[in-house]
Design an enzyme around this catalytic site. Structure first.
Site, mmCIF file in Angstrom:
data_model
loop_
_atom_site.group_PDB
_atom_site.id
_atom_site.type_symbol
_atom_site.label_atom_id
_atom_site.label_comp_id
_atom_site.label_asym_id
_atom_site.label_seq_id
_atom_site.Cartn_x
_atom_site.Cartn_y
_atom_site.Cartn_z
ATOM 1 N N VAL A 77 0.865 -1.171 0.000
ATOM 2 C CA VAL A 77 0.000 0.000 0.000
ATOM 3 C C VAL A 77 0.908 1.229 0.000
ATOM 4 O O VAL A 77 1.816 1.327 0.831
ATOM 5 C CB VAL A 77 -0.901 -0.008 1.263
ATOM 6 C CG1 VAL A 77 -1.697 1.274 1.380
ATOM 7 C CG2 VAL A 77 -1.828 -1.218 1.246
ATOM 8 N N CYS A 78 0.676 2.150 -0.930
ATOM 9 C CA CYS A 78 1.529 3.347 -1.034
ATOM 10 C C CYS A 78 1.398 4.221 0.209
ATOM 11 O O CYS A 78 0.297 4.620 0.588
ATOM 12 C CB CYS A 78 1.160 4.164 -2.259
ATOM 13 S SG CYS A 78 1.913 5.794 -2.250
ATOM 14 N N VAL A 79 2.514 4.556 0.811
ATOM 15 C CA VAL A 79 2.506 5.316 2.065
ATOM 16 C C VAL A 79 1.895 6.706 1.901
ATOM 17 O O VAL A 79 1.069 7.131 2.723
ATOM 18 C CB VAL A 79 3.917 5.379 2.707
ATOM 19 C CG1 VAL A 79 4.931 6.083 1.824
ATOM 20 C CG2 VAL A 79 3.869 6.071 4.069
#
Lengths: 130, 133
Positions: A77-79
């Protein structure tokens, strides 16, 4: 073949996450390799364990988690996108002074570099979204 | 743009691929354009060969004179001008998309190559990784 998967839409509102899941599952069943599944934009909402759909509906979050568990999938999941939308793991919650985390089992939070890395390592990067 | 850019960098395993970012959506109204730009900057930090294509309403992303005060969101169009500093210099705009919106090259904030739909197809064919936002 080595596939990278990019999911750009959240669950339920948009079919992209369902299609990405079906594609990933089918590719694995055919013996292909999935380098990484990367969740970006509203796609990060696929990774909250607080999702509680009605019992007679598919549980998209849980389904991703089970697939990851079965096939040792790397689901990122992209931060930056996650911070905007309130998806946090223990470390992120601590760092930003939040009282809880909500990342679902099978998912982990990392940087956009993981998307580029998937693009480099995969023979094909398949984008699911609008 | 973000902390992670400072932490990461260099081509992983020395592999350089041709990345094409296809921008099809208006800059405001949805977050796609802004978050696309964030990926562009990261791939540049990874020393990849980066090109951008603007199609459909995506051409509005690089139109001059953007003023977002009344909608209360950040005007991120100056970032396109900063791309040069990241060695991202190959920007393509679809001719048909510009014309359909009554725009010309002079309306854009960055130097671009205006190419036809057919040439866009060739451009896509010549890239390894295509990310469409």
């Amino acid at each position: 073949m080595k596939f990278g998967i990019l999911v750009n839409e959240g669950p339920y509102t948009h079919e992209a996450s369902d299609t990405a899941y079906q594609f990933t599952k089918a590719a694995l069943e055919k013996g292909h390799e999935i380098v990484r599944v990367f969740f970006y934009h509203d796609g990060v909402n696929n990774g909250t364990r607080l999702t509680t759909p009605p019992q007679d509906e598919r549980n998209i979050v849980k389904r991703w988690g089970e697939l990851a568990d079965q096939h040792k999938l790397d689901m990122v999941v992209c931060v930056a996108a996650a911070q905007r939308r309130g998806i946090v793991d223990t470390d992120e919650a601590k760092r930003h002074g939040k009282d809880a985390d909500n990342i679902a089992p099978g998912f982990h939070i990392s940087g956009l570099g993981q998307l580029i890395d998937a693009g480099i390592k995969a023979d094909r990067l398949v984008v699911f979204g609008d | 743009m973000t902390d992670e850019m400072m932490e990461e960098g260099g081509a992983p395993g020395g592999v350089v691929k041709k990345f094409l970012y296809v921008n099809r959506k208006a800059p405001y109204g949805t977050i796609y354009a802004l978050e696309s730009l964030e990926v562009v900057l990261i791939s540049a930090a990874f020393e990849q060969d980066v090109s951008l294509a603007f199609l459909d309403d995506g051409v509005y992303q690089i139109v001059k004179g953007q003023d977002t005060k009344s909608v209360g969101v950040k005007n991120f169009s100056p970032t396109y001008r900063a791309l040069e500093g990241y060695d991202v210099e190959k920007l393509y705009v679809e001719k048909e998309s510009l014309e359909a919106r009554g725009l010309t090259e002079e309306d854009l904030i960055v130097p671009v190559q205006v190419i036809s739909t057919e040439e866009i197809a060739d451009l896509m064919e010549s890239h390894d990784v295509i990310l469409s936002f």
